[in-house]
Design a protein around this motif. Structure first.
Motif, mmCIF file in Angstrom:
data_model
loop_
_atom_site.group_PDB
_atom_site.id
_atom_site.type_symbol
_atom_site.label_atom_id
_atom_site.label_comp_id
_atom_site.label_asym_id
_atom_site.label_seq_id
_atom_site.Cartn_x
_atom_site.Cartn_y
_atom_site.Cartn_z
ATOM 1 N N VAL B 88 -18.045 -7.578 1.294
ATOM 2 C CA VAL B 88 -18.689 -8.276 0.172
ATOM 3 C C VAL B 88 -19.496 -7.280 -0.653
ATOM 4 N N LEU B 89 -20.314 -6.473 0.019
ATOM 5 C CA LEU B 89 -21.175 -5.551 -0.717
ATOM 6 C C LEU B 89 -20.350 -4.547 -1.519
ATOM 7 N N THR B 90 -19.295 -4.013 -0.890
ATOM 8 C CA THR B 90 -18.462 -3.042 -1.610
ATOM 9 C C THR B 90 -17.784 -3.702 -2.806
ATOM 10 N N ALA B 91 -17.266 -4.918 -2.591
ATOM 11 C CA ALA B 91 -16.574 -5.588 -3.687
ATOM 12 C C ALA B 91 -17.530 -5.903 -4.826
ATOM 13 N N ILE B 92 -18.769 -6.335 -4.488
ATOM 14 C CA ILE B 92 -19.755 -6.600 -5.540
ATOM 15 C C ILE B 92 -20.047 -5.331 -6.313
ATOM 16 N N TYR B 93 -20.256 -4.249 -5.561
ATOM 17 C CA TYR B 93 -20.566 -3.002 -6.254
ATOM 18 C C TYR B 93 -19.440 -2.620 -7.203
ATOM 19 N N LEU B 94 -18.212 -2.740 -6.719
ATOM 20 C CA LEU B 94 -17.075 -2.286 -7.521
ATOM 21 C C LEU B 94 -16.861 -3.169 -8.749
ATOM 22 N N THR B 95 -17.106 -4.481 -8.624
ATOM 23 C CA THR B 95 -16.860 -5.333 -9.794
ATOM 24 C C THR B 95 -18.066 -5.437 -10.702
ATOM 25 N N GLU B 96 -19.296 -5.470 -10.139
ATOM 26 C CA GLU B 96 -20.465 -5.773 -10.965
ATOM 27 C C GLU B 96 -21.213 -4.530 -11.422
ATOM 28 N N VAL B 102 -15.951 5.528 -10.511
ATOM 29 C CA VAL B 102 -16.159 5.231 -9.088
ATOM 30 C C VAL B 102 -14.937 4.506 -8.545
ATOM 31 N N ARG B 103 -14.444 3.563 -9.337
ATOM 32 C CA ARG B 103 -13.276 2.809 -8.878
ATOM 33 C C ARG B 103 -12.076 3.725 -8.672
ATOM 34 N N LYS B 104 -11.960 4.729 -9.540
ATOM 35 C CA LYS B 104 -10.833 5.663 -9.410
ATOM 36 C C LYS B 104 -10.876 6.423 -8.102
ATOM 37 N N ILE B 105 -12.098 6.606 -7.562
ATOM 38 C CA ILE B 105 -12.202 7.313 -6.281
ATOM 39 C C ILE B 105 -12.046 6.340 -5.121
ATOM 40 N N VAL B 106 -12.626 5.146 -5.261
ATOM 41 C CA VAL B 106 -12.659 4.226 -4.127
ATOM 42 C C VAL B 106 -11.305 3.581 -3.874
ATOM 43 N N PRO B 163 -9.915 -3.427 4.055
ATOM 44 C CA PRO B 163 -9.209 -3.297 2.773
ATOM 45 C C PRO B 163 -8.661 -4.623 2.252
ATOM 46 N N LEU B 164 -8.184 -5.479 3.168
ATOM 47 C CA LEU B 164 -7.672 -6.785 2.749
ATOM 48 C C LEU B 164 -8.785 -7.620 2.133
ATOM 49 N N LEU B 165 -9.931 -7.682 2.837
ATOM 50 C CA LEU B 165 -11.052 -8.480 2.337
ATOM 51 C C LEU B 165 -11.531 -7.958 0.990
ATOM 52 N N ILE B 166 -11.688 -6.644 0.879
ATOM 53 C CA ILE B 166 -12.204 -6.094 -0.379
ATOM 54 C C ILE B 166 -11.272 -6.430 -1.533
ATOM 55 N N ILE B 170 -12.426 -8.628 -4.686
ATOM 56 C CA ILE B 170 -12.437 -8.059 -6.035
ATOM 57 C C ILE B 170 -11.677 -8.965 -6.984
ATOM 58 N N GLU B 171 -10.531 -9.474 -6.498
ATOM 59 C CA GLU B 171 -9.735 -10.366 -7.349
ATOM 60 C C GLU B 171 -10.531 -11.618 -7.718
ATOM 61 N N ILE B 172 -11.243 -12.173 -6.740
ATOM 62 C CA ILE B 172 -12.002 -13.402 -6.987
ATOM 63 C C ILE B 172 -13.180 -13.140 -7.919
ATOM 64 N N PHE B 173 -13.916 -12.059 -7.640
ATOM 65 C CA PHE B 173 -15.096 -11.770 -8.464
ATOM 66 C C PHE B 173 -14.698 -11.474 -9.900
ATOM 67 N N SER B 174 -13.580 -10.755 -10.079
ATOM 68 C CA SER B 174 -13.217 -10.440 -11.476
ATOM 69 C C SER B 174 -12.695 -11.678 -12.194
ATOM 70 N N GLY B 175 -12.428 -12.755 -11.455
ATOM 71 C CA GLY B 175 -12.000 -13.987 -12.107
ATOM 72 C C GLY B 175 -13.149 -14.745 -12.764
ATOM 73 N N VAL B 176 -14.384 -14.406 -12.404
ATOM 74 C CA VAL B 176 -15.526 -15.088 -13.022
ATOM 75 C C VAL B 176 -15.669 -14.607 -14.464
#
Lengths: 284, 297
Positions: B88-96, B102-106, B163-166, B170-176
């Motif tokens: 959750v924390l990684t996905a929040i960081y990457l989307t928000e 950073v995304r290009k590296i992660v 990796p599956l969860l992230i 990410i897909e869900i968070f970017s849908g907001v």
């Protein structure tokens, strides 16, 4: 003022936690890769990848695991071809022949998502029951069948994703020139070629690394199979079986096999991302 | 000429339709195949005793799956407990928060994590996690531990589902919609407040569905867990106990089961349980995720 400071503090604490989470993820990647490479490189030699297991291989005498490499390549190669033959028509059918909000397409996508989630050990058990039904023993053929079943959902899901956003206008342009849907396939095929390539790399990666399903069906052997009815060794099982040996030389071979497997999978993953980045730019 | 083109089109349609239906029927075929194979043991024993008895003596014909079911639940719970906050924390960081760099590296790093085969995680677990637990963690809790424990299996599995969860998160968070975030930010909320009160609150169903999906993935993992779980039959009492999840049971006994029909049937029943649970979990979470995807567009 106090509230503002509290807000800021919370913001930084949250950020700190996120940074920690990211660090953990990176740490894990580095730890896994470093472990495999440092152990594997020490145990690696040319003999490992070029020789079959010799006599007394399992008590630490000479030989390599060429049997596993070739066995894996046989199984993965054949099932990738079979998988493509089945899944390309399915993807076309879902996206070109069926209407956008068709019930069948919904059910099909749901089914493939579910199949994607079915654990490989269940595929293994199911494949095993099929083989018994047809009177097959553990063999190259059995391994190919199960791995094909295993990767079909991966193929379909990834290619479907690439085809779903296919511009409707191109289809209409082709139809308006008088082409049938079958003839329009050529146009579509050219457009989603990168998608097919990525899907193939992804499936090959999954197929080559899967151990639980081939354990039941392909078996294990020290020689290279010469016919479909002979058992075949695979890389993941070579790692698995040799790691549990009490003899250090044999365990070393497990590390070397793990290194080979990791390098193959990493190459597949990197080229997959390369293709996605490279070709998604030129798409219409 | 005209006619052959139409015929070709129709023929292709029929073949493709048949292939699609066949592929869908694979789900049904797996269910039927495993059910038929587990019939003998189901006729011999009641479903209740199979699921809730702890007596596992294949040679005497006693098949109680309870220890294995508990092993599966323990390991899966452990894995999700570890993987969820990190993802959750990684996905929040990457989307928000993060910049595209950073995304290009992660993302490639996550790609690697997702691509590595189960057996490689098993090797890593045996070489790194098991010794670490046995030398550094276990001494705080118990007198002696080999390291082959629920905790080891949980950690290895957790890493595998991250990796599956992230990617799902990410897909869900970017849908907001961005507008919702902007509205909140414009009212003076900080990023974190916006994330907590807008993004997370709006995506609770999606987060739950993704977690269920990850649970079903974790439950079926075989080789990696088999290598680090200890494989001792018994109901684990804590995270420092060895365990024996269902997939490990099936994989470990595939050879010897052939000599006894009832044993084989029992193992196929184990595969059927696994399939049934994974099927139900997958159906629920996928349908929820589909619904969410539709309302956003």
């Amino acid at each position: 003022m106090k509230i503002a400071r509290k807000k800021k503090l919370r913001e930084s604490v949250a950020k700190l936690f996120m940074w920690c989470a990211m660090l953990v993820v990176f740490g894990l990647v580095i730890s896994v890769i470093w472990t495999i490479f440092s152990k594997g490189c020490k145990a690696m030699s040319w003999d490992m990848v070029s020789k079959l297991p010799g006599g007394g291989f399992y008590i630490g005498k000479e030989g390599g695991f060429l049997n596993a490499i070739v066995g894996s390549l046989y199984i993965v190669g054949a099932s990738t071809v079979l998988g493509l033959i089945v899944s390309i028509p399915v993807v076309f059918f879902l996206n070109i022949y069926l209407k956008k909000n068709s019930k069948l397409a919904y059910v099909a996508r749901l089914a493939f998502d579910v199949l994607f989630g079915v654990p490989s050990i269940v595929y293994g058990a199911f494949g095993f029951t099929i083989m018994i039904y047809f009177g097959l023993r553990t063999s190259l053929l059995g391994g190919i069948i199960v791995i094909t079943l295993l990767i079909i959902p991966i193929f379909i899901r990834t290619m479907d994703e690439a085809t779903r956003n296919f511009p409707r206008d191109i289809l209409d342009a082709s139809f308006s020139l008088g082409a049938t849907r079958w003839e329009t396939l050529k146009v579509v095929l050219r457009q989603i070629a990168p998608g097919i390539a990525t899907a193939t790399l992804l499936s090959v990666g999954r197929a080559i690394g899967d151990a639980a399903s081939v354990m039941f069906t392909a078996g294990y052997t020290d020689s290279i199979p010469t016919s479909l009815s002979q058992p075949a060794a695979t890389l993941p099982l070579a790692v698995f079986f040799q790691l549990s040996s009490p003899i250090p030389e044999v365990v070393d071979r497990a590390y070397a096999a793990a290194l080979v497997l990791t390098i193959i999978v990493l190459l597949l993953s990197i080229s997959g991302r390369f293709i996605t980045n490279r070709f998604s730019k030129n798409k219409v | 000429m005209h006619k052959t083109r139409i015929i070709k089109d129709k023929a292709a349609q029929t073949i493709m339709f048949a292939l699609t239906v066949l592929a869908i029927l694979l789900v049904v075929a797996i269910a039927i195949g495993l059910y038929l194979k587990s019939m003998p043991v189901l006729q011999d024993k009641s479903l209740w005793s199979l699921l809730f008895s702890s007596e596992w003596r294949p040679m005497k014909g006693n098949f109680g799956f309870f220890p294995f079911i508990m092993g599966t639940i323990w390991v899966t719970f452990m894995a999700i407990l570890l993987a969820f906050p990190i993802s959750v924390l990684t996905a929040i960081y990457l989307t928000e928060y993060s910049k595209p760099v950073v995304r290009k590296i992660v993302f490639p790093a996550l790609d690697i994590l997702a691509a590595l085969p189960s057996v490689i995680y098993g090797v890593w677990g045996v070489l790194v996690i098991v010794p670490w637990i046995s030398q550094h963690v276990a001494p705080h809790f118990v007198e002696f531990s080999t390291g082959y424990t629920v905790l080891a299996a949980g950690i290895v599995l957790g890493v595998m589902v991250i990796p599956l969860l992230i990617s799902l998160f990410i897909e869900i968070f970017s849908g907001v919609p961005v507008e919702l975030r902007e509205a909140s930010l414009a009212l003076g909320a900080t990023r974190w407040q916006t994330t907590k009160k807008v993004v997370l609150r709006k995506t609770i169903p999606g987060i739950l569905a993704s977690t269920v999906l990850a649970v079903s993935r974790a439950m079926g993992e075989t080789i990696a867990v088999l290598m680090v779980c200890g494989c001792v039959i018994g109901i684990p009492k804590g995270m420092m106990d060895a365990c024996y999840p269902i997939p490990a049971l099936i994989a470990n006994n595939y050879g010897e089961m052939l000599s006894m029909p009832l044993y084989e049937s029992a193992l196929m029943f184990a595969a059927l349980i696994l399939f049934a649970v994974v099927l139900i979990f997958n159906l629920i979470s996928r349908i929820v995720l589909y619904r969410l995807g539709k309302t956003e567009k």
